[in-house]
Structure formats: structure tokens, C-alpha cells
Scaffold this motif. Structure first.
Motif, PDB file in Angstrom:
ATOM      1  N   GLU A  51      45.420  45.845  48.148  1.00  0.00           N
ATOM      2  CA  GLU A  51      44.881  45.051  47.035  1.00  0.00           C
ATOM      3  C   GLU A  51      44.176  45.962  46.020  1.00  0.00           C
ATOM      4  O   GLU A  51      44.337  45.822  44.823  1.00  0.00           O
ATOM      5  N   LEU A  52      43.407  46.921  46.556  1.00  0.00           N
ATOM      6  CA  LEU A  52      42.681  47.858  45.687  1.00  0.00           C
ATOM      7  C   LEU A  52      43.655  48.730  44.898  1.00  0.00           C
ATOM      8  O   LEU A  52      43.428  49.006  43.719  1.00  0.00           O
ATOM      9  N   GLU A  53      44.706  49.163  45.566  1.00  0.00           N
ATOM     10  CA  GLU A  53      45.693  50.009  44.871  1.00  0.00           C
ATOM     11  C   GLU A  53      46.347  49.243  43.726  1.00  0.00           C
ATOM     12  O   GLU A  53      46.621  49.806  42.675  1.00  0.00           O
ATOM     13  N   LYS A  54      46.585  47.947  43.962  1.00  0.00           N
ATOM     14  CA  LYS A  54      47.170  47.108  42.908  1.00  0.00           C
ATOM     15  C   LYS A  54      46.187  46.950  41.751  1.00  0.00           C
ATOM     16  O   LYS A  54      46.574  46.883  40.603  1.00  0.00           O
ATOM     17  N   ASN A  55      44.906  46.858  42.088  1.00  0.00           N
ATOM     18  CA  ASN A  55      43.871  46.576  41.078  1.00  0.00           C
ATOM     19  C   ASN A  55      43.174  47.849  40.574  1.00  0.00           C
ATOM     20  O   ASN A  55      41.961  47.863  40.405  1.00  0.00           O
ATOM     21  N   TYR A  56      43.931  48.878  40.381  1.00  0.00           N
ATOM     22  CA  TYR A  56      43.455  50.118  39.750  1.00  0.00           C
ATOM     23  C   TYR A  56      42.383  50.855  40.562  1.00  0.00           C
ATOM     24  O   TYR A  56      41.537  51.525  39.998  1.00  0.00           O
ATOM     25  N   GLY A  57      42.426  50.732  41.864  1.00  0.00           N
ATOM     26  CA  GLY A  57      41.474  51.426  42.729  1.00  0.00           C
ATOM     27  C   GLY A  57      41.638  52.936  42.656  1.00  0.00           C
ATOM     28  O   GLY A  57      40.662  53.683  42.719  1.00  0.00           O
ATOM     29  N   CYS A  87      35.514  49.023  34.598  1.00  0.00           N
ATOM     30  CA  CYS A  87      36.506  50.087  34.794  1.00  0.00           C
ATOM     31  C   CYS A  87      37.944  49.593  34.748  1.00  0.00           C
ATOM     32  O   CYS A  87      38.777  50.145  34.051  1.00  0.00           O
ATOM     33  N   TYR A  88      38.233  48.500  35.497  1.00  0.00           N
ATOM     34  CA  TYR A  88      39.626  48.056  35.575  1.00  0.00           C
ATOM     35  C   TYR A  88      40.163  47.625  34.214  1.00  0.00           C
ATOM     36  O   TYR A  88      41.331  47.827  33.902  1.00  0.00           O
ATOM     37  N   LEU A  89      39.267  47.074  33.358  1.00  0.00           N
ATOM     38  CA  LEU A  89      39.697  46.667  32.016  1.00  0.00           C
ATOM     39  C   LEU A  89      40.012  47.887  31.154  1.00  0.00           C
ATOM     40  O   LEU A  89      40.929  47.864  30.341  1.00  0.00           O
ATOM     41  N   GLU A  90      39.233  48.955  31.363  1.00  0.00           N
ATOM     42  CA  GLU A  90      39.483  50.201  30.612  1.00  0.00           C
ATOM     43  C   GLU A  90      40.848  50.777  30.987  1.00  0.00           C
ATOM     44  O   GLU A  90      41.559  51.292  30.133  1.00  0.00           O
ATOM     45  N   VAL A  91      41.187  50.671  32.273  1.00  0.00           N
ATOM     46  CA  VAL A  91      42.491  51.185  32.716  1.00  0.00           C
ATOM     47  C   VAL A  91      43.606  50.349  32.094  1.00  0.00           C
ATOM     48  O   VAL A  91      44.613  50.884  31.622  1.00  0.00           O
ATOM     49  N   ILE A  92      43.402  49.018  32.056  1.00  0.00           N
ATOM     50  CA  ILE A  92      44.417  48.138  31.450  1.00  0.00           C
ATOM     51  C   ILE A  92      44.572  48.471  29.970  1.00  0.00           C
ATOM     52  O   ILE A  92      45.678  48.571  29.447  1.00  0.00           O
ATOM     53  N   TYR A 128      41.698  31.428  28.689  1.00  0.00           N
ATOM     54  CA  TYR A 128      41.618  32.473  29.702  1.00  0.00           C
ATOM     55  C   TYR A 128      41.868  33.836  29.069  1.00  0.00           C
ATOM     56  O   TYR A 128      42.681  33.958  28.155  1.00  0.00           O
ATOM     57  N   LEU A 129      41.210  34.849  29.614  1.00  0.00           N
ATOM     58  CA  LEU A 129      41.480  36.217  29.145  1.00  0.00           C
ATOM     59  C   LEU A 129      42.749  36.741  29.805  1.00  0.00           C
ATOM     60  O   LEU A 129      43.517  37.496  29.223  1.00  0.00           O
ATOM     61  N   PHE A 130      42.916  36.379  31.086  1.00  0.00           N
ATOM     62  CA  PHE A 130      44.108  36.787  31.837  1.00  0.00           C
ATOM     63  C   PHE A 130      44.664  35.579  32.570  1.00  0.00           C
ATOM     64  O   PHE A 130      43.992  34.558  32.680  1.00  0.00           O
ATOM     65  N   ASP A 131      45.888  35.715  33.109  1.00  0.00           N
ATOM     66  CA  ASP A 131      46.412  34.620  33.936  1.00  0.00           C
ATOM     67  C   ASP A 131      45.567  34.525  35.212  1.00  0.00           C
ATOM     68  O   ASP A 131      44.838  35.455  35.548  1.00  0.00           O
ATOM     69  N   ASN A 132      45.696  33.430  35.914  1.00  0.00           N
ATOM     70  CA  ASN A 132      44.827  33.215  37.077  1.00  0.00           C
ATOM     71  C   ASN A 132      45.518  33.528  38.404  1.00  0.00           C
ATOM     72  O   ASN A 132      45.215  32.927  39.432  1.00  0.00           O
ATOM     73  N   LYS A 133      46.460  34.480  38.341  1.00  0.00           N
ATOM     74  CA  LYS A 133      47.250  34.747  39.550  1.00  0.00           C
ATOM     75  C   LYS A 133      46.495  35.566  40.588  1.00  0.00           C
ATOM     76  O   LYS A 133      46.689  35.393  41.777  1.00  0.00           O
ATOM     77  N   THR A 134      45.669  36.507  40.161  1.00  0.00           N
ATOM     78  CA  THR A 134      44.951  37.340  41.142  1.00  0.00           C
ATOM     79  C   THR A 134      43.452  37.046  41.097  1.00  0.00           C
ATOM     80  O   THR A 134      42.945  36.500  40.114  1.00  0.00           O
ATOM     81  N   ALA A 135      42.780  37.455  42.180  1.00  0.00           N
ATOM     82  CA  ALA A 135      41.334  37.219  42.286  1.00  0.00           C
ATOM     83  C   ALA A 135      40.577  37.941  41.169  1.00  0.00           C
ATOM     84  O   ALA A 135      39.614  37.417  40.614  1.00  0.00           O
ATOM     85  N   LEU A 136      41.054  39.148  40.853  1.00  0.00           N
ATOM     86  CA  LEU A 136      40.398  39.947  39.822  1.00  0.00           C
ATOM     87  C   LEU A 136      40.522  39.286  38.448  1.00  0.00           C
ATOM     88  O   LEU A 136      39.560  39.248  37.669  1.00  0.00           O
ATOM     89  N   ASN A 137      41.714  38.755  38.170  1.00  0.00           N
ATOM     90  CA  ASN A 137      41.921  38.067  36.890  1.00  0.00           C
ATOM     91  C   ASN A 137      41.057  36.820  36.799  1.00  0.00           C
ATOM     92  O   ASN A 137      40.478  36.531  35.751  1.00  0.00           O
TER      93      ASN A 137
END
Lengths: 286, 100
Positions: A54-60, A124-129, A262-271
């Protein structure tokens, strides 16, 4: 003597059984409930392996490379390493210890993804996006690029600048990064956002002519009516904090938008976490 | 007899702990190699350019050291080998540009 040995044996058996139990509890968390609970980024319901994925998917890898690396290594060693074609394993106690270490490192990594490493207000994750450097503030990056490029402005740019200078006599919009995110089904402000709110308080104190509007939002889970209430509650809690810090309540208006924008879709917990927020807007200027 | 047994046990223990294997790479050799690789990676700034890979190498090296000190030589060897591999990955990533 025999009695003593029997007691010692029982103690050893019990302790090893308890280690075994703890270990299976950590490894087997996923088998019990593989679905991650909404909003809980520490992922207590997931196994360590799933949390790493999950972390790897979310820019860990970008936001918390050290913690993720250590967690992965601990897990791999706990599972067993390969040496000349055969698998070598550590003792049960070592395995339990390594999994605990991995758990701790993962908790740190999960916190780092949402934290603002360069303190420019963007997590951080938003900066990566966005494609910006999470280790350097955006303003510093802009300055660097300006210095490097050193391009003379074209006539069009100069015109725009003139227009902007005319506009500058008019009141400026609130340019600070003003967004607060909330845990699932909660309206209390997390500690990590208080420094940003204090910046807003200082800004509002410097500009007493400004009035602001705080808008609360939610994610897609739950009924519309409930989410509307929750969104308003979130906006209200931010207002309460600002009032507590000395801003007049007459200067602050609140609104709850709920399940919308919404800023992002609601598919993941982070979004979903990103969508659960309160934002600041300049309302009017007297 | 007791003296003989204790001396033999001591000798066997010291041989295994210092890794005097004939015809095989010893743990101490692998640990030395892992340390050198990690140092090389650090010298090419892999700790900033290839953070993930460098930390994988570092964590494996730490585990190799710990397991060897606990006489778990097989795991120590395997971890040292992994550390060397990750150091090489970190070096190559760092030389090719690393993190943008």
C-alpha cells in the motif's frame, strides 16, 4: 530437582507459545480482515506485507525511503533469506522482534507520507503527484529556476505585469496554503495542522480588514445528510480554533459542502483522506 | 578428559565464530565486503541520490552484523550478500543520476 525442571520447562513452553501467538497475530492479520478501514492510515487491519504494498503504491518510496527500506528488509529477513539455493531462517524470537521493528518503521513511513517534509504547506504525496520536490519548498524551487533561467520578460509578460500592478491596488486573495484534513468521521483538528492555522491567525491579525469563509468537505462514504452535518462541524471546529486564538467570530463565516467538490476520486484511503478537508476563502473586503 | 573436552569445545567455537571455512567465503569476509560496498555507495552520494537502495543495503548490513554476533552465521552470510547486492544497485542508481 525434578520439580524445578518441570516448572522451568513449563515456563519455556508458555513463553515460546506466546511468541508464536504474537507472531501469527502479526503475520495473519490480513487473513482475518484484509479490507483496510477507511481513514486509518496506520492500517491496523492489514498485514505488514500488505501495508508495504500500500505504501509503495502511495509514494512511500519517494516520501519515506529509509523507513520503507528498513521495513522491507526486516520483513524479508523474518520470512527467511536464500543462501546457496536453500532458505535460512532466524529464530522465532528474532522473527517476532523483526516484525515488530518493521511495524514501527511502517508507522513512521505512513506518517511521513502525509507530513510536509519541506514545510511549504503541501503534503509529501501531493508534491510527488504534482511533480515538485518534496524535500525543497516550492518557493525555493521557483527562485532557483528563476536564477538559472534568467530570461528577459517578453512584451506580453510585461503587459500582464502592468495589469497585475494595477490590480495590486485592489485587495489580494488569501494566498497561504490553507487546508486542514480530517480523520474519518471526525471533526477535531489534528495536531500537525495547528502550525498552519497559527500562520493563518497571524495573517488575519496583520490584515484586520479581511473576512474569511471556511468550507468543510467530506469523502464519499455515508449519507448526504450526515456528510453535510459533518462538513459543517469540520468548518465549525476550525472557526472555533481561530476564535480561540483571537480572531473575531464576525470575521469568519462557515459552510458545509459535504459530498461534493472532491479533490481526488474516492477509490483509495489516501484520496479519501485528501478529500476530507476544510478550506479557507476570502469572502469580502471592507 | 574434562580439560580435553573444554579445550576442544572452545576451539570449535572460536573456529566457527571467526569463520575459518576452507574453500568457502567466510562470514567475516562477506561482512568486510558488505562494509566496503556500503562505503563506496556512500562515497558516490547514494545516501541522498538513491535513498531507498542505500538504506536497503544499510539495513541488511546491520542485520548481518547482528546475526553474526549471535553466531547465526548462515543468516549473517545471506544478509551480507543481500547488502552487497543492494549497495551495487545504489551505486549504479546514484551514478546514473538518482532521485530527481
Amino acid at each position: 530437582m525434578r520439580h524445578k525442571i518441570a516448572i522451568l520447562g513449563t515456563i519455556i513452553a508458555l513463553s515460546s507459545a506466546s511468541f508464536g501467538l504474537n507472531e501469527t497475530a502479526i503475520i495473519g492479520q490480513a487473513t482475518k480482515n484484509p479490507i483496510k478501514k477507511e481513514g486509518n492510515l496506520s492500517g491496523s487491519n492489514l498485514s505488514i506485507e500488505e501495508r508495504i504494498k500500500e505504501l509503495e503504491k502511495n509514494y512511500g518510496t519517494e516520501c519515506a525511503p529509509e523507513e520503507l527500506a528498513y521495513a522491507k528488509t526486516y520483513l524479508e529477513v523474518a520470512k527467511g533469506l536464500k543462501l546457496a539455493g536453500k532458505t535460512v531462517k532466524v529464530s522465532k524470537f528474532e522473527r517476532y522482534k523483526l516484525l515488530k521493528y518493521a511495524d514501527l518503521k511502517l508507522k513512521l513511513a505512513e506518517a511521513k507520507i502525509n507530513s510536509d517534509l519541506d514545510k511549504d504547506g503541501v503534503p509529501c504525496y501531493l508534491e510527488v503527484i504534482k511533480g515538485t520536490d518534496p524535500y525543497k519548498p516550492d518557493i525555493a524551487l521557483k527562485n532557483e529556476s528563476n536564477k538559472k533561467e534568467n530570461i528577459k520578460p517578453s512584451a506580453k509578460v510585461l503587459k500582464e505585469k502592468k495589469k497585475a500592478s494595477v490590480k495590486s491596488s485592489m485587495p489580494k486573495p488569501l494566498k497561504l496554503q490553507a487546508r486542514v484534513h480530517f480523520e474519518f468521521n471526525k471533526a477535531n483538528i489534528k495536531k500537525e495542522y495547528l502550525p498552519y492555522l497559527n500562520v493563518i491567525v497571524r495573517y488575519l491579525k496583520r490584515h484586520p480588514e479581511l473576512k474569511i469563509k471556511i468550507v468543510g468537505y467530506t469523502d464519499s462514504i455515508g449519507s448526504k445528510a450526515y456528510n453535510d452535518k459533518l462538513a459543517l462541524k469540520r468548518a465549525k471546529s476550525v472557526k472555533q480554533y481561530l476564535v480561540k486564538r483571537g480572531i473575531s467570530p464576525d470575521r469568519i463565516k462557515i459552510e458545509g459542502i459535504g459530498k461534493d467538490k472532491y479533490l481526488f476520486d474516492n477509490k483509495t484511503a489516501l484520496n479519501r483522506f485528501t478529500n476530507r478537508r476544510a478550506e479557507f476563502f476570502i469572502m469580502n473586503v471592507e | 578428559m574434562r580439560k580435553f573436552l573444554s579445550i576442544t569445545t572452545f576451539l570449535l567455537f572460536s573456529i566457527s565464530s571467526y569463520g575459518i571455512d576452507i574453500g568457502q567465503t567466510t562470514v567475516s569476509e562477506l561482512l568486510d565486503e558488505a562494509r566496503t560496498s556500503l562505503k563506496r555507495a556512500y562515497e558516490v552520494h547514494a545516501d541522498t541520490k538513491a535513498k531507498y537502495e542505500f538504506n536497503r543495503a544499510k539495513s541488511y548490513f546491520e542485520i548481518a552484523q547482528e546475526q553474526t554476533s549471535k553466531l547465526n552465521l548462515e543468516v549473517g552470510k545471506a544478509a551480507a550478500l543481500e547488502s552487497i547486492e543492494w549497495s551495487i544497485k545504489a551505486i549504479s542508481k546514484s551514478i546514473s543520476g538518482g532521485r530527481k
